[in-house]
Design a protein around this motif. Structure first.
Motif, short mmCIF file in Angstrom:
data_model
loop_
_atom_site.label_atom_id
_atom_site.label_comp_id
_atom_site.label_asym_id
_atom_site.label_seq_id
_atom_site.Cartn_x
_atom_site.Cartn_y
_atom_site.Cartn_z
N HIS A 13 -22.79 33.38 71.37
CA HIS A 13 -23.16 34.39 70.37
C HIS A 13 -24.52 35.00 70.69
N VAL A 37 -19.34 44.82 66.86
CA VAL A 37 -18.16 44.13 66.32
C VAL A 37 -18.09 42.66 66.75
N PRO A 38 -18.10 42.35 68.06
CA PRO A 38 -18.01 40.94 68.41
C PRO A 38 -19.25 40.13 67.99
N ALA A 41 -18.86 39.56 64.21
CA ALA A 41 -17.69 38.69 64.01
C ALA A 41 -18.03 37.25 64.39
N HIS A 45 -18.13 34.03 61.91
CA HIS A 45 -17.25 32.91 62.25
C HIS A 45 -18.05 31.62 62.39
N SER A 64 -26.63 35.95 60.09
CA SER A 64 -25.61 36.98 59.88
C SER A 64 -26.22 38.20 59.19
N CYS A 68 -26.63 42.00 60.78
CA CYS A 68 -26.13 43.19 60.06
C CYS A 68 -27.26 44.21 59.92
#
Length: 115
Positions: A13, A37-38, A41, A45, A64, A68
């Motif tokens: 990540h 996106v990945p 995501a 996750h 997260s 964003c």
């Protein structure tokens, strides 16, 4: 997922995040937008996978939120004359709130309960 596999996923990540930010730095708009996106995501996750551990949950929620905010800021710089920065600040602030709740609320309660 085993602890080792989760750690490998978290490390991957970071690679996604660095690729996204490199695209931003190099002003590669299409690639940067694609990498949102990945990266997001994977962040969500990982947050979901770590939800049973309170410390992991709050830290991953902060990460997260940060990503964003980072994505909103990048989109604003790429397409809207940097006018989205105030929206990005909201996400960054939410991340700080998650950490504050953990360190000043949840963690002290956990420490008292262990005594």
């Amino acid at each position: 997922m085993s602890e080792i596999k989760l750690r490998e996923y978290e490390n991957f990540h970071i690679v996604l995040w660095l690729l996204k930010d490199t695209c931003w730095l190099m002003e590669w708009r299409l690639e940067g937008i694609f990498m949102i996106v990945p990266t997001i995501a994977a962040a969500f996750h990982i947050t979901w996978l770590g939800r049973k551990n309170t410390a992991n949950l709050f830290h991953n929620l902060a990460v997260s939120s940060w990503i964003c905010g980072n994505a909103v800021w990048m989109i604003g710089e790429f397409f809207f004359n940097d006018s989205f920065r105030s929206f990005a600040k909201v996400f960054f602030s939410i991340g700080v709130v998650f950490l504050a709740v953990y360190y000043f609320g949840v963690l002290p309660k956990e420490k008292r309960a262990r005594r």
